[in-house]
Design an enzyme around this catalytic site. Structure first.
Site, mmCIF file in Angstrom:
data_model
loop_
_atom_site.group_PDB
_atom_site.id
_atom_site.type_symbol
_atom_site.label_atom_id
_atom_site.label_comp_id
_atom_site.label_asym_id
_atom_site.label_seq_id
_atom_site.Cartn_x
_atom_site.Cartn_y
_atom_site.Cartn_z
ATOM 1 N N GLY A 1 0.876 -1.291 -0.719
ATOM 2 C CA GLY A 1 0.232 -0.099 0.229
ATOM 3 C C GLY A 1 0.729 1.344 -0.218
ATOM 4 C CG ASP B 1 -5.005 -4.969 -10.802
ATOM 5 O OD1 ASP B 1 -5.227 -6.073 -10.865
ATOM 6 O OD2 ASP B 1 -7.071 -4.422 -11.149
HETATM 7 P P1 ADP Z 1 -3.446 -3.936 -3.639
HETATM 8 O O1 ADP Z 1 -4.423 -2.325 -4.856
HETATM 9 O O2 ADP Z 1 -3.404 -4.954 -4.607
HETATM 10 O O3 ADP Z 1 -4.183 -3.867 -2.258
HETATM 11 P P2 ADP Z 1 -1.045 -1.780 -2.651
HETATM 12 O O4 ADP Z 1 -2.502 -2.125 -1.841
HETATM 13 O O5 ADP Z 1 -0.443 -3.158 -1.512
HETATM 14 O O6 ADP Z 1 -3.120 -3.691 -3.308
HETATM 15 O O7 ADP Z 1 -1.018 -0.781 -3.063
HETATM 16 C C1 ADP Z 1 -0.470 -1.314 -4.522
HETATM 17 C C2 ADP Z 1 1.006 -0.864 -4.599
HETATM 18 O O8 ADP Z 1 0.186 0.351 -5.394
HETATM 19 C C3 ADP Z 1 1.840 -0.326 -3.475
HETATM 20 O O9 ADP Z 1 2.865 -1.650 -3.295
HETATM 21 C C4 ADP Z 1 1.989 0.768 -3.617
HETATM 22 O O10 ADP Z 1 3.867 0.845 -5.065
HETATM 23 C C5 ADP Z 1 1.027 2.321 -4.987
HETATM 24 N N1 ADP Z 1 -0.437 2.790 -3.877
HETATM 25 C C6 ADP Z 1 -1.268 1.817 -3.094
HETATM 26 N N2 ADP Z 1 -1.707 3.286 -2.551
HETATM 27 C C7 ADP Z 1 -0.755 4.300 -1.979
HETATM 28 C C8 ADP Z 1 -1.089 5.168 -1.268
HETATM 29 N N3 ADP Z 1 -1.593 5.273 -0.968
HETATM 30 N N4 ADP Z 1 0.098 6.605 -2.087
HETATM 31 C C9 ADP Z 1 0.995 5.790 -2.611
HETATM 32 N N5 ADP Z 1 1.150 4.363 -2.897
HETATM 33 C C10 ADP Z 1 0.200 3.749 -3.249
#
Ligand code: ADP
Length: 300
Positions: free
Chosen positions: A219, A249
């Protein structure tokens, strides 16, 4: 130009907004309704195509208006859709997310054509996978179809990226045929049985399932890269996130593009973090996915 094959899901998202959940038997007037082309396969293919890769999509839709809309959306992103089957006996996959005023949501998902994608359908388009630099799969189509795609890629020496989302029972061979496994924190915990607080331990446990390397997305904290030559934490750029749906994605699609172009894992993960962060700053589906020029210009 990087050539990427995606074997995965294609869905139509029918998004309902409502003040609160309806009670059993109650008919509650909602606030709004909108449709978006979705499915992790289609989203990741679109993310990669917008970043300049030559993308071939393998999947299935129904012979119905939603299927036509999805095919048109993929074609608009210059994705090769010749290997998307239009099934006569099954409808296009749909998801119905219902989003409430307090931000909570309920989602009803009907995979339909996605689960009807048969190993023989994938076998029939083997050349599409063999011609790619890299194969990208998720866990939203029939597991045997995913397995068939991975076997074809392995036989042809095509690198394989497996995004185990959402977690669903799959043959262990799927993990053995993954060169790189890319779960998020929730998926990593479910697959490893270890708490999210320790991505290093989770990644080490997941590598024992077979993949040569693991990237756990964290995230807003970025991504944890676990490779044979060591672990690296790649921070996410700080952004004003307005919509994090589909961040994973955007990350997977961007990661695939840079890996297919020859980047080492940490550099590709850093690029993917920038692309995913940018996607989080905009609302919407395909249109919120950044182009290559936007990622290159982006400094947080
Ligand atoms: P998913 O969408 O599968 O739940 P994540 O929440 O881990 O996966 O998000 C995937 C990627 O998106 C993270 O590794 C990060 O690079 C980016 N990302 C997600 N949320 C944020 C945020 N609030 N700020 C910056 N980058 C983000």
């Amino acid at each position: 130009m990087a050539r990427i094959a995606v074997v995965g899901s294609l869905m139509m998202d029918l998004v309902v907004r409502a003040r609160r959940p309806a009670l059993p038997g109650e008919s509650l007037i909602g606030r709004s309704f909108a449709t978006f082309v979705g499915g992790k396969g289609g989203n990741q293919a679109t993310a990669a195509a917008r970043l300049g890769a030559q993308v071939t999509m393998v999947g299935a839709v129904g012979r119905d208006p939603f299927g036509e809309t999805i095919l048109a959306s993929l074609a608009a992103a210059r994705i090769d859709t010749r290997f998307v089957r239009q099934l006569d006996h099954e409808g296009t996959g749909v998801a119905v997310p219902v989003v409430f005023d307090d931000g909570s949501n309920l989602i009803y998902a009907l995979p339909r054509a996605n689960l009807a994608l048969a190993p023989a359908d994938v076998e029939a388009v083997r050349s599409a996978i063999e011609a790619a630099d890299l194969l990208l799969v998720q866990f939203e189509v029939a597991p045997e179809a995913t397995l068939t795609a991975l076997r074809i890629a392995r036989d042809a020496g095509v690198r394989t990226l497996v995004n185990p989302a959402p977690v669903a029972p799959h043959p262990p061979e799927v993990f053995r045929l993954a060169d790189l496994l890319i779960p998020n924190e929730v998926e990593a915990a479910a697959l490893s049985g270890l708490p999210a607080a320790d991505p290093a331990a989770q990644a080490a446990a997941l590598r024992k399932l077979g993949p040569a390397a693991v990237i756990i997305t964290l995230g807003e904290r970025g991504a944890f890269v676990h490779a044979p030559d060591g672990d690296t934490c790649v921070p996410a750029p700080a952004v004003n996130a307005v919509d994090t749906v589909g961040a994973g994605d955007a990350f997977c699609g961007a990661l695939a593009v840079r890996l297919a172009a020859g980047d080492p894992l940490p550099a590709a993960a850093a690029f993917a973090c920038r692309a995913a962060a940018l996607a989080c700053t905009r609302r919407g589906a395909a249109a919120s996915l950044p182009t290559l020029a936007e990622v290159e210009e982006f400094t947080s």
